[in-house]
Write a protein that holds these residues in place. Structure first.
Motif, PDB file in Angstrom:
ATOM      1  N   LEU A   3       0.835  -1.198   0.000  1.00 31.38           N
ATOM      2  CA  LEU A   3       0.000   0.000   0.000  1.00 31.38           C
ATOM      3  C   LEU A   3       0.871   1.249   0.000  1.00 31.38           C
ATOM      4  O   LEU A   3       1.816   1.363   0.793  1.00 31.38           O
ATOM      5  CB  LEU A   3      -0.908   0.001   1.238  1.00 31.38           C
ATOM      6  CG  LEU A   3      -1.865   1.189   1.302  1.00 31.38           C
ATOM      7  CD1 LEU A   3      -2.967   1.054   0.262  1.00 31.38           C
ATOM      8  CD2 LEU A   3      -2.462   1.332   2.698  1.00 31.38           C
ATOM      9  N   HIS A   4       0.527   2.171  -0.893  1.00 30.12           N
ATOM     10  CA  HIS A   4       1.199   3.473  -0.959  1.00 30.12           C
ATOM     11  C   HIS A   4       0.389   4.461  -0.113  1.00 30.12           C
ATOM     12  O   HIS A   4      -0.788   4.670  -0.373  1.00 30.12           O
ATOM     13  CB  HIS A   4       1.255   3.892  -2.439  1.00 30.12           C
ATOM     14  CG  HIS A   4       1.720   5.297  -2.654  1.00 30.12           C
ATOM     15  ND1 HIS A   4       1.625   5.936  -3.869  1.00 30.12           N
ATOM     16  CD2 HIS A   4       2.286   6.207  -1.816  1.00 30.12           C
ATOM     17  CE1 HIS A   4       2.103   7.156  -3.769  1.00 30.12           C
ATOM     18  NE2 HIS A   4       2.508   7.350  -2.539  1.00 30.12           N
ATOM     19  N   ILE A   5       1.029   5.058   0.882  1.00 31.28           N
ATOM     20  CA  ILE A   5       0.343   6.043   1.724  1.00 31.28           C
ATOM     21  C   ILE A   5       0.995   7.407   1.476  1.00 31.28           C
ATOM     22  O   ILE A   5       2.138   7.643   1.884  1.00 31.28           O
ATOM     23  CB  ILE A   5       0.445   5.670   3.219  1.00 31.28           C
ATOM     24  CG1 ILE A   5      -0.050   4.237   3.433  1.00 31.28           C
ATOM     25  CG2 ILE A   5      -0.355   6.646   4.079  1.00 31.28           C
ATOM     26  CD1 ILE A   5       0.052   3.760   4.867  1.00 31.28           C
ATOM     27  N   PRO A   6       0.289   8.305   0.794  1.00 30.92           N
ATOM     28  CA  PRO A   6       0.894   9.601   0.454  1.00 30.92           C
ATOM     29  C   PRO A   6       0.989  10.544   1.658  1.00 30.92           C
ATOM     30  O   PRO A   6       0.161  10.478   2.574  1.00 30.92           O
ATOM     31  CB  PRO A   6      -0.061  10.196  -0.603  1.00 30.92           C
ATOM     32  CG  PRO A   6      -1.162   9.208  -0.802  1.00 30.92           C
ATOM     33  CD  PRO A   6      -1.064   8.159   0.266  1.00 30.92           C
ATOM     34  N   ALA A   7       1.992  11.427   1.596  1.00 31.94           N
ATOM     35  CA  ALA A   7       2.106  12.583   2.501  1.00 31.94           C
ATOM     36  C   ALA A   7       1.947  12.231   3.982  1.00 31.94           C
ATOM     37  O   ALA A   7       1.162  12.844   4.688  1.00 31.94           O
ATOM     38  CB  ALA A   7       1.087  13.651   2.091  1.00 31.94           C
ATOM     39  N   VAL A   8       2.725  11.249   4.424  1.00 33.62           N
ATOM     40  CA  VAL A   8       2.757  10.947   5.871  1.00 33.62           C
ATOM     41  C   VAL A   8       3.507  12.069   6.592  1.00 33.62           C
ATOM     42  O   VAL A   8       3.140  12.480   7.691  1.00 33.62           O
ATOM     43  CB  VAL A   8       3.406   9.572   6.119  1.00 33.62           C
ATOM     44  CG1 VAL A   8       3.695   9.347   7.596  1.00 33.62           C
ATOM     45  CG2 VAL A   8       2.505   8.464   5.567  1.00 33.62           C
ATOM     46  N   LEU A   9       4.563  12.571   5.954  1.00 31.56           N
ATOM     47  CA  LEU A   9       5.229  13.793   6.431  1.00 31.56           C
ATOM     48  C   LEU A   9       4.945  14.905   5.428  1.00 31.56           C
ATOM     49  O   LEU A   9       4.835  14.655   4.225  1.00 31.56           O
ATOM     50  CB  LEU A   9       6.747  13.603   6.538  1.00 31.56           C
ATOM     51  CG  LEU A   9       7.296  12.641   7.593  1.00 31.56           C
ATOM     52  CD1 LEU A   9       8.827  12.736   7.622  1.00 31.56           C
ATOM     53  CD2 LEU A   9       6.730  12.901   8.987  1.00 31.56           C
ATOM     54  N   THR A  10       4.847  16.134   5.916  1.00 28.02           N
ATOM     55  CA  THR A  10       4.676  17.287   5.020  1.00 28.02           C
ATOM     56  C   THR A  10       6.028  17.616   4.383  1.00 28.02           C
ATOM     57  O   THR A  10       7.085  17.208   4.888  1.00 28.02           O
ATOM     58  CB  THR A  10       4.196  18.517   5.804  1.00 28.02           C
ATOM     59  OG1 THR A  10       5.228  18.855   6.741  1.00 28.02           O
ATOM     60  CG2 THR A  10       2.886  18.242   6.540  1.00 28.02           C
ATOM     61  N   LYS A  11       6.005  18.402   3.299  1.00 27.52           N
ATOM     62  CA  LYS A  11       7.278  18.792   2.656  1.00 27.52           C
ATOM     63  C   LYS A  11       8.158  19.601   3.628  1.00 27.52           C
ATOM     64  O   LYS A  11       9.370  19.358   3.677  1.00 27.52           O
ATOM     65  CB  LYS A  11       7.026  19.566   1.363  1.00 27.52           C
ATOM     66  CG  LYS A  11       6.304  18.762   0.281  1.00 27.52           C
ATOM     67  CD  LYS A  11       7.128  17.603  -0.277  1.00 27.52           C
ATOM     68  CE  LYS A  11       6.369  16.906  -1.413  1.00 27.52           C
ATOM     69  NZ  LYS A  11       6.962  15.618  -1.809  1.00 27.52           N
ATOM     70  N   PRO A  12       7.604  20.553   4.422  1.00 31.16           N
ATOM     71  CA  PRO A  12       8.473  21.239   5.389  1.00 31.16           C
ATOM     72  C   PRO A  12       9.097  20.278   6.409  1.00 31.16           C
ATOM     73  O   PRO A  12      10.267  20.423   6.773  1.00 31.16           O
ATOM     74  CB  PRO A  12       7.530  22.239   6.078  1.00 31.16           C
ATOM     75  CG  PRO A  12       6.427  22.476   5.090  1.00 31.16           C
ATOM     76  CD  PRO A  12       6.265  21.182   4.338  1.00 31.16           C
ATOM     77  N   GLN A  13       8.335  19.260   6.837  1.00 31.10           N
ATOM     78  CA  GLN A  13       8.921  18.269   7.760  1.00 31.10           C
ATOM     79  C   GLN A  13      10.055  17.517   7.073  1.00 31.10           C
ATOM     80  O   GLN A  13      11.112  17.289   7.673  1.00 31.10           O
ATOM     81  CB  GLN A  13       7.846  17.263   8.208  1.00 31.10           C
ATOM     82  CG  GLN A  13       6.964  17.764   9.324  1.00 31.10           C
ATOM     83  CD  GLN A  13       5.911  16.735   9.708  1.00 31.10           C
ATOM     84  OE1 GLN A  13       5.205  16.203   8.853  1.00 31.10           O
ATOM     85  NE2 GLN A  13       5.810  16.455  10.979  1.00 31.10           N
ATOM     86  N   VAL A  14       9.847  17.141   5.796  1.00 32.01           N
ATOM     87  CA  VAL A  14      10.886  16.428   5.049  1.00 32.01           C
ATOM     88  C   VAL A  14      12.150  17.286   4.968  1.00 32.01           C
ATOM     89  O   VAL A  14      13.267  16.804   5.196  1.00 32.01           O
ATOM     90  CB  VAL A  14      10.390  16.054   3.630  1.00 32.01           C
ATOM     91  CG1 VAL A  14      11.543  15.572   2.764  1.00 32.01           C
ATOM     92  CG2 VAL A  14       9.297  15.000   3.699  1.00 32.01           C
ATOM     93  N   GLN A  15      11.965  18.580   4.654  1.00 29.83           N
ATOM     94  CA  GLN A  15      13.137  19.466   4.522  1.00 29.83           C
ATOM     95  C   GLN A  15      13.903  19.572   5.837  1.00 29.83           C
ATOM     96  O   GLN A  15      15.134  19.538   5.867  1.00 29.83           O
ATOM     97  CB  GLN A  15      12.699  20.858   4.072  1.00 29.83           C
ATOM     98  CG  GLN A  15      12.539  20.928   2.555  1.00 29.83           C
ATOM     99  CD  GLN A  15      11.666  22.086   2.105  1.00 29.83           C
ATOM    100  OE1 GLN A  15      11.434  23.029   2.872  1.00 29.83           O
ATOM    101  NE2 GLN A  15      11.159  22.020   0.893  1.00 29.83           N
TER     102      GLN A  15
END
Ligand SMILES: O=C(O)CCC(=O)C(=O)O
Ligand SMILES: [Fe+2]
Length: 226
Positions: A3-15
């Motif tokens: 299963l692909h679960i999108p956007a578990v972390l936000t882009k600012p969190q990723v950065q």
């Protein structure tokens, strides 16, 4: 089931994760591999008990534990603290299967790994190669997701990470023990749950959705170990 679960972390969190991880101390990934895995594993990881791995791992565990799709698909009983890995310069992790029983330094509790998850922290265009390649009864699946997205796959599957031939692939990976150990049973429960949700969204609750929800819970009662 995968299963692909999108956007578990936000882009600012990723950065923010990437900024902190770029300054981290990385060790040889073979530290956490079994004897077969160690022969084919070439990457770098954060040390299991490093304060940074514990801090960032806590954010991921929290995000997953609160995520309705992760909960419905994995039915987690225990989530082992996440690990962090990096592949660059041709590094890869050849064909392997994740160990069934996992322990953590400093704790006596062993747990069973039923479900493996990878959270991508690099965007696909940052690197070439680095696909997570999972083989199951239905064939071979190549996975390369946007940063912040998660792929969930059975720990019982044979899988590998293809060599990274340009750039760097940073990710986090973790194991969960499910209340339902069998992948096929988890898959059926997930499909039933998701279809009940769709019926509810389309028509509201009625005697059919109540009865179907009853079947869901009675199957879970039959199969779950807690
Ligand atoms: O980095 C990944 O996507 C998976 C890594 C992996 O299979 C492992 O560490 O056991
Ligand atoms: Fe693995």
């Amino acid at each position: 089931m995968m299963l692909h679960i999108p956007a578990v972390l936000t882009k600012p969190q990723v950065q923010e994760f990437r900024r902190r991880l770029a300054q981290a101390e990385w060790i040889d990934g073979r530290a956490t591999a079994g004897p077969q895995g160690a022969q084919v594993k070439r990457n770098r990881q954060l040390a299991e008990l490093s304060p940074l791995a514990q801090e960032l791992g806590g954010v991921i565990t929290q995000a997953l534990a609160n995520h309705p799709l992760f909960f419905a698909a994995v039915l987690p009983l225990r989530i082992l603290p996440p690990y962090f890995n990096s592949y660059a310069s041709g590094e890869q992790y050849g064909m392997h299967i994740d160990s069934a029983i996992r322990t953590r330094p400093g704790t006596a509790n062993a747990m069973r790994a039923d479900v493996s998850s990878t959270l991508f922290l690099s965007e696909p265009e940052e690197y070439d190669g680095g696909e997570l390649i999972v083989s199951d009864a239905y064939g071979t699946h190549e996975v390369k997701l946007a940063a912040g997205d998660v792929i969930v796959y059975p720990s019982s599957s044979v899988h590998r990470v293809a060599p990274v031939t340009r750039g760097e692939r940073v990710s986090s990976f973790l194991w969960s023990q499910s209340m339902v150990r069998d992948d096929a049973k988890r898959g059926m429960l997930f499909a039933l749950d998701q279809n009940i949700q769709k019926l509810r969204a389309a028509h509201g609750d009625n005697e059919i959705t109540v009865e179907l929800a009853g079947h869901y819970h009675n199957l879970l009662r039959m199969w779950a170990e807690v």
